[in-house]
Write a protein that holds these residues in place. Structure first.
Motif, PDB file in Angstrom:
ATOM      1  N   ASN A 313     -47.037  22.444   9.384  1.00 59.25           N
ATOM      2  CA  ASN A 313     -46.411  22.566   9.700  1.00 59.25           C
ATOM      3  C   ASN A 313     -45.893  22.129  11.019  1.00 59.25           C
ATOM      4  O   ASN A 313     -46.324  20.553  10.898  1.00 59.25           O
ATOM      5  CB  ASN A 313     -47.604  24.238  10.266  1.00 59.25           C
ATOM      6  N   GLU A 314     -45.524  22.615  12.283  1.00 60.24           N
ATOM      7  CA  GLU A 314     -45.152  21.581  13.092  1.00 60.24           C
ATOM      8  C   GLU A 314     -46.616  21.051  13.816  1.00 60.24           C
ATOM      9  O   GLU A 314     -46.326  19.473  14.796  1.00 60.24           O
ATOM     10  CB  GLU A 314     -44.549  22.613  14.614  1.00 60.24           C
ATOM     11  N   ASP A 319     -48.681  24.511   5.846  1.00 60.08           N
ATOM     12  CA  ASP A 319     -48.059  24.794   6.679  1.00 60.08           C
ATOM     13  C   ASP A 319     -48.763  26.841   5.250  1.00 60.08           C
ATOM     14  O   ASP A 319     -48.163  27.105   4.860  1.00 60.08           O
ATOM     15  CB  ASP A 319     -47.187  25.076   6.013  1.00 60.08           C
ATOM     16  N   LYS A 328     -46.885  28.685   2.635  1.00 63.00           N
ATOM     17  CA  LYS A 328     -45.862  29.589   2.732  1.00 63.00           C
ATOM     18  C   LYS A 328     -44.314  29.021   2.538  1.00 63.00           C
ATOM     19  O   LYS A 328     -43.383  29.797   1.971  1.00 63.00           O
ATOM     20  CB  LYS A 328     -45.537  29.652   4.699  1.00 63.00           C
TER      21      LYS A 328
END
Ligand code: UQ1
Length: 454
Positions: A313-314, A319, A328
């Motif tokens: 993720n960021e 994630d 995800k």
């Protein structure tokens, strides 16, 4: 030897290998790492990482799926019980008490490849390793834990390399013994403790060592000569208000200065100076002279993982869905423990509470069934406040207390200290790593009958 004379020999060797015991194969693997270059391996489940979460899940999965269905990729030959590091820093335990050999803690029914994962390719369901192996999996569990980035702070590694120096850190087995040396050696001046501007594992630990140091200085009668400063990058003392409200009076009573939003950016070992930035106004810098400095390094997921942009993720963590812990995008990828991007505190207790959820959801995914198990974000942090007291913080994603015992857990208690020091290591080695400890939810439910009036 020609290729043709070599081939039957190699085949005989392979057959022999297949019948060898686990430890013999281990030894062979270590010796032949370079010979197995570009080998291909296949497994039902690949577990990357042999830390708390990786061991627990490898145990659960290999006991369910059977022998050799699970491969664990882990380069280290020692497994550390990291929650002991704060106690080692305070001289309450020794480093030798904190580890076992990896071979001893990994389940016998799983295959251990003693190499590091260097490349993840979730599109082709493969992971490449440092020894040139490619492993193909049906399901992947990412349990790499965090990487300690001491090198991100100029001067810090240099300062940590000075024999008998003034800089120390409980976070690495390499530096943890320096902590008690620093506590013993300091005679006066400023003892500075830091908390970096990155997610960290055990977010309570950077302040536990402050309380231990303060108590130690008092015990030795040198407290009046030492100023104690806790410079934290966080805007708060502790993320859960219920416990922060209990900790503030303790720092006040014990005359510990807490500076929030202060981030260590450089160490000047020659001059014993630590440079901090004000995170609310980064052009503002403070140079502080230290008589001892306890530094907590910035941390991240390992580079091999952060290079694989599809998986993270960021913030740079895996994630996953915060309830099911399934990736995800890739339904055959799960994460457990510190490398997971789920927004819980990163502690061994979180990994314990995640373990039954990840296990049941991975089995469901393998069988093509819907995922039913939900992780509530449970985390626990035994906040050691000295040589005989602990505040046992327990909470969930909503940062509301989720406590196990029918007593006020926001109070300093000797019973919780004994639990942390003597009971938890046993629970960890005997139950958690063998896949039999699923966190305290069951205990909490049983004890809830005694909670009237709490
Ligand atoms: C826990 O489950 C755990 O993981 C094994 C820890 O890490 C060592 C802990 O420190 C704690 C407190 C728990 C939670 C367990 C109980 C009995 C509250």
């Amino acid at each position: 030897m020609t290729f043709y004379t070599c081939l039957p020999l190699a085949l005989r060797q392979a057959k022999l290998l297949a019948t060898r015991s686990f430890s013999e194969r281990l030894l062979h693997r270590n010796l032949s790492a370079s010979q197995t270059l570009n080998d291909k391996h296949e497994c039902q489940v690949l577990v990357v990482g042999g830390g708390a979460g990786g061991c627990a899940l490898a145990a659960k999965l290999s006991s369910r799926l059977g022998r050799n269905k699970v491969i664990v990729v882990e380069p280290a030959d020692k497994h550390y019980y990291q929650p002991m590091f704060t106690l080692i820093g305070g001289g309450m335990k020794r480093l030798e008490h904190s580890y076992k050999s990896m071979a001893e803690v990994l389940p016998k029914k799983a295959k251990w490849l003693q190499e590091a994962a260097v490349e993840f390719d979730p599109e082709s369901n493969t992971v490449k390793t440092s020894g040139g192996n490619t492993i193909k999996y049906d399901m992947l569990l990412i349990a790499t834990g965090l990487q300690l980035n001491y090198n991100k702070i100029p001067g810090l590694e240099e300062a940590l390399a000075i024999p008998n120096g003034k800089v120390c850190s409980i976070y690495s087995p390499k530096y943890v013994d320096r902590v008690f040396d620093c506590l013993r050696n300091i005679q006066g001046g400023d003892a500075i403790f830091t908390y970096p501007s990155s997610p960290v594992k055990c977010p309570g630990a950077p302040q536990k060592i402050v309380y231990i140091a303060e108590h130690y200085f008092r015990k030795l009668g040198k407290r009046n000569d030492i100023n104690i400063k806790y410079n934290t990058a966080l805007p708060v003392l502790f993320g859960v208000k219920h416990y922060a409200d209990a900790l503030w009076p303790i720092v006040k009573k014990r005359n510990i200065t807490v500076n929030t939003r202060r981030n260590l950016i450089e160490v000047k070992p020659g001059q014993d100076i630590a440079v901090f930035e004000n995170l609310d106004n980064p052009s503002e810098r403070f140079e502080e002279k230290y008589s001892m400095l306890h530094a907590v390094p910035p941390m991240s997921a390992p580079d091999a993982l952060t290079r694989c942009k599809q998986l993270i993720n960021e913030a740079g963590f895996v994630d996953v869905d915060q309830s099911t812990l399934q990736h995800k995008k890739y339904q055959n990828v799960f994460a457990i423990g510190d490398s997971s991007g789920s927004p819980n505190s990163k502690t061994a207790a979180s990994a314990a509470a995640q373990s039954p959820v990840v296990f049941r959801n991975m089995i469901a995914a393998l069988e093509g069934k819907p995922l039913k198990d939900i992780y509530d974000g449970y985390a626990s942090c035994p906040l050691v406040t000295g040589y005989n007291s602990v505040i046992l913080a327990e909470f969930d994603y909503s940062l509301t207390p989720l406590e196990t015992f029918p007593v006020a857990q926001n109070k300093e208690r000797y019973s919780m200290f004994i639990m942390k020091k003597d009971f938890m290591p046993l629970l960890y080695w005997k139950l958690m790593l063998t896949g039999h400890w699923n966190g305290p939810a069951l205990m909490r439910n049983l004890l809830s009958v005694f909670k009237f009036g709490k």
